[in-house]
Write an enzyme that holds these catalytic residues in place. Structure first.
Site, mmCIF file in Angstrom:
data_model
loop_
_atom_site.group_PDB
_atom_site.id
_atom_site.type_symbol
_atom_site.label_atom_id
_atom_site.label_comp_id
_atom_site.label_asym_id
_atom_site.label_seq_id
_atom_site.Cartn_x
_atom_site.Cartn_y
_atom_site.Cartn_z
ATOM 1 N N PRO A 101 43.458 45.109 54.020
ATOM 2 C CA PRO A 101 43.205 45.961 53.757
ATOM 3 C C PRO A 101 42.377 46.648 52.488
ATOM 4 O O PRO A 101 42.678 46.288 51.521
ATOM 5 C CB PRO A 101 44.386 47.125 54.404
ATOM 6 N N ASN A 102 41.770 47.994 52.238
ATOM 7 C CA ASN A 102 40.844 48.043 51.090
ATOM 8 C C ASN A 102 39.896 47.640 50.509
ATOM 9 O O ASN A 102 39.314 47.703 49.357
ATOM 10 C CB ASN A 102 41.125 48.887 50.286
ATOM 11 N N ARG B 122 36.529 50.893 44.791
ATOM 12 C CA ARG B 122 38.161 51.301 44.390
ATOM 13 C C ARG B 122 38.238 50.685 43.347
ATOM 14 O O ARG B 122 38.151 49.759 42.974
ATOM 15 C CB ARG B 122 38.548 50.586 45.705
ATOM 16 N N TYR C 210 39.990 46.427 39.782
ATOM 17 C CA TYR C 210 39.560 45.287 41.253
ATOM 18 C C TYR C 210 38.055 44.644 40.244
ATOM 19 O O TYR C 210 37.677 43.522 41.032
ATOM 20 C CB TYR C 210 39.712 46.082 42.490
ATOM 21 N N ASN D 7 44.335 36.679 50.853
ATOM 22 C CA ASN D 7 44.933 38.216 50.845
ATOM 23 C C ASN D 7 44.624 39.453 51.129
ATOM 24 O O ASN D 7 44.339 39.751 52.190
ATOM 25 C CB ASN D 7 42.861 38.503 49.558
ATOM 26 N N ALA E 109 47.439 45.142 50.777
ATOM 27 C CA ALA E 109 48.915 46.087 50.779
ATOM 28 C C ALA E 109 49.560 45.676 51.504
ATOM 29 O O ALA E 109 51.077 45.424 51.435
ATOM 30 C CB ALA E 109 48.300 47.374 50.587
ATOM 31 N N GLU F 92 47.998 32.486 48.888
ATOM 32 C CA GLU F 92 47.889 33.275 49.146
ATOM 33 C C GLU F 92 46.712 33.615 47.643
ATOM 34 O O GLU F 92 47.269 33.003 46.904
ATOM 35 C CB GLU F 92 49.039 34.181 48.776
ATOM 36 N N HIS G 203 44.945 37.209 45.309
ATOM 37 C CA HIS G 203 44.863 38.152 44.743
ATOM 38 C C HIS G 203 44.081 38.544 43.529
ATOM 39 O O HIS G 203 44.708 37.670 42.413
ATOM 40 C CB HIS G 203 46.619 39.176 44.253
ATOM 41 N N ARG H 63 52.012 45.120 37.686
ATOM 42 C CA ARG H 63 52.000 45.945 38.545
ATOM 43 C C ARG H 63 53.471 46.949 38.865
ATOM 44 O O ARG H 63 53.667 45.972 37.971
ATOM 45 C CB ARG H 63 51.020 46.263 39.374
#
Length: 151
Positions: A9-10, A17, A22, A73, A76, A97, A99, A106
């Site tokens: 998502p996103n 965003r 990012y 990725n 969320a 994975e 990111h 974070r």
């Protein structure tokens, strides 16, 4: 080798965003980057993004016996989705994975990754390059041994 690149998502909002986290490159730029390095490495690829957990689960299940590995990725869903974890475990494909940001620096809730439990390795904080690093890792390592050390 053929890899499935999954984005949660996103990620379709890249460039809009939180560009301070990012970056300013768009999702189209990411797709172009992935296709470019896959071509250079001789890797076949399919890229899929969804804001819907079930669609990502469906894509993972559809990868069974079609792909050699998955670069994911989960965005969320990293911190919430046992469904993605279970789907990755079910298909048994080597997975890495990714990111874009360094999630270890974070918020506290971002320190939990369910998906990581089914992945061979995690690449975080490398921006778009994390996808290439993950693909190269899967290309050279098909052991399936889980290594959560950050590159």
């Amino acid at each position: 080798m053929k890899l499935l690149f999954l984005n949660g998502p996103n990620l379709n909002m890249l460039g809009i965003r939180e560009p301070d986290i990012y970056g300013k490159q768009t999702y189209a730029d990411l797709e172009e980057y992935i296709r470019g390095f896959c071509g250079d490495l001789g890797i076949g690829c399919e890229i899929f993004q969804s804001n819907h957990e079930g669609a990502l689960v469906d894509a993972i299940q559809a990868a069974y016996q079609k792909f050699d590995g998955i670069v994911i990725n989960p965005a969320a869903y990293t911190h919430t989705s046992v469904a993605l974890l279970d789907a990755l475990k079910a298909v048994g494909l080597p997975a890495a994975e990714v990111h874009l940001s360094d999630v270890s620096r974070r918020e506290d809730f971002r320190q939990i990754s369910y998906v990581r439990l089914a992945c061979c390795k995690t690449f975080a904080g490398f921006g778009f390059e994390g996808y290439r690093l993950a693909a190269e890792y899967l290309l050279t390592t098909k052991s399936g041994v889980i290594d959560t050390a950050k590159e």
